[in-house]
Design an enzyme around this catalytic site. Structure first.
Site, mmCIF file in Angstrom:
data_model
loop_
_atom_site.group_PDB
_atom_site.id
_atom_site.type_symbol
_atom_site.label_atom_id
_atom_site.label_comp_id
_atom_site.label_asym_id
_atom_site.label_seq_id
_atom_site.Cartn_x
_atom_site.Cartn_y
_atom_site.Cartn_z
ATOM 1 N N LEU A 31 0.861 -1.169 0.000
ATOM 2 C CA LEU A 31 0.000 0.000 0.000
ATOM 3 C C LEU A 31 0.902 1.225 0.000
ATOM 4 C CD1 LEU A 31 -2.698 -0.873 2.725
ATOM 5 C CD2 LEU A 31 -2.913 -1.103 0.239
ATOM 6 N N ASP A 32 0.473 2.282 -0.672
ATOM 7 C CA ASP A 32 1.244 3.521 -0.649
ATOM 8 C C ASP A 32 1.376 4.022 0.780
ATOM 9 O OD1 ASP A 32 1.338 3.425 -3.405
ATOM 10 O OD2 ASP A 32 -0.375 4.766 -3.668
ATOM 11 N N LYS A 33 2.374 4.834 1.013
ATOM 12 C CA LYS A 33 2.617 5.385 2.343
ATOM 13 C C LYS A 33 1.360 6.024 2.933
ATOM 14 C CE LYS A 33 5.289 8.998 4.715
ATOM 15 N NZ LYS A 33 6.322 10.059 4.574
#
Length: 290
Positions: A112-114
């Site tokens: 997942l993106d930050k």
């Protein structure tokens, strides 16, 4: 020096640890002359020290001997990378489970993106990891996200976005929908369902068919509905949000070892719930399930 990666040697160059003919060499393109002698000081780089255990608390929603499922908060980077060599999910997994040290990427099979929150599955054995990777490739893993996007939705409330994604030819730090005949990229598909329309925008349920980098963010921007608070892809701050309005709220798949059906839902974090309410949108998790 075949025992060292090119990336590691590049970092040594940039750190001034390489000398040729008594002078520091910092460019990999530097031409070496016949008879020149050199010296390389082998020292740790940020990357070489990245894969260390760190005591970082994790919200574990399921765990057995084969896998665990976590609810990742926004702001937590999944894997060490430039700018984030520590304090990542990988560091936390190495500290939590000694067996993670024997697995590639500490058992991480998807990311997942930050600034995206929500559910992730992590393998605890190599056999489970290999099986989960194969299941994701075969689309046996359901990954659904909740999104808050700009502009009211128009047209059919159900839409499948089938558009290949690659590096943006005009900005290599972004991804973009690309023409595969002209640029490198991979096929990508996202199913989008309208949950509710508001005056300022809409709430959406996004189901991944593929898992390309920034896929939902790119696809929604491509159809004119960028995520709220996602400036990289055209979104603007709204509803008090300081991070992109994307949450991995549902994860489902058959257990990779037992075959038993598994499913989890993660409620919206407080800041996203507040954004929903600020826009006058309903908060009803039952309605969001397929």
């Amino acid at each position: 020096m075949p025992e060292f990666s090119r990336s590691y040697l590049q970092q040594l160059l940039e750190a001034g640890a390489v000398q040729l003919a008594g002078a520091v060499a910092t460019k990999a393109s530097h031409k070496v002359r016949i008879g020149e002698t050199g010296a390389i000081e082998l020292k740790p780089t940020p990357q070489s020290q990245a894969f260390l255990p760190e005591d970082i608390p994790l919200a574990v929603v399921y765990e057995d001997e084969h896998l665990l499922v976590i609810d990742k908060p926004a702001g937590l980077v999944v894997h060490p990378a430039p700018g984030n060599w520590s304090g990542t999910l990988l560091n936390a997994l190495l500290a939590r489970d000694a067996g993670a040290r024997t697995l590639p990427r500490a058992g991480i099979v998807h990311r997942l993106d930050k600034d995206t929150s929500g559910l992730m599955v992590v393998a605890r054995t190599r056999a489970t990891m290999d099986r989960l990777v194969a299941m994701i490739a075969a689309r046996e893993v359901t990954r659904q996200y909740l999104a808050l996007a700009h502009r009211p939705w128009e047209g059919s409330s159900h839409r499948r976005i089938d558009a290949p994604i690659g590096r943006d030819p005009r900005n290599r730090l972004r991804m973009a929908v690309v023409d595969l005949q002209r640029h490198s990229g991979k096929t990508a598909a996202t199913v989008v369902d309208l949950l509710e329309n508001g005056e300022q925008g809409c709430s959406l349920r996004c189901t991944l068919e593929t898992g390309r980098t920034h896929q939902i963010r790119v696809h929604l921007a491509h159809i004119g509905h960028p995520l709220v608070a996602d400036p990289t892809y055209g979104g603007a701050p709204a509803g008090g949000l300081a991070r992109q309005a994307l949450h991995a709220f549902r994860l489902a798949f058959p257990h990779p070892v037992t075959g038993a059906p598994l499913s989890w839902q993660a409620p919206l974090p407080a800041e996203l719930r507040q954004a929903w309410e600020t826009w006058g949108l309903r908060y009803n998790e039952v309605d969001w399930l397929p």
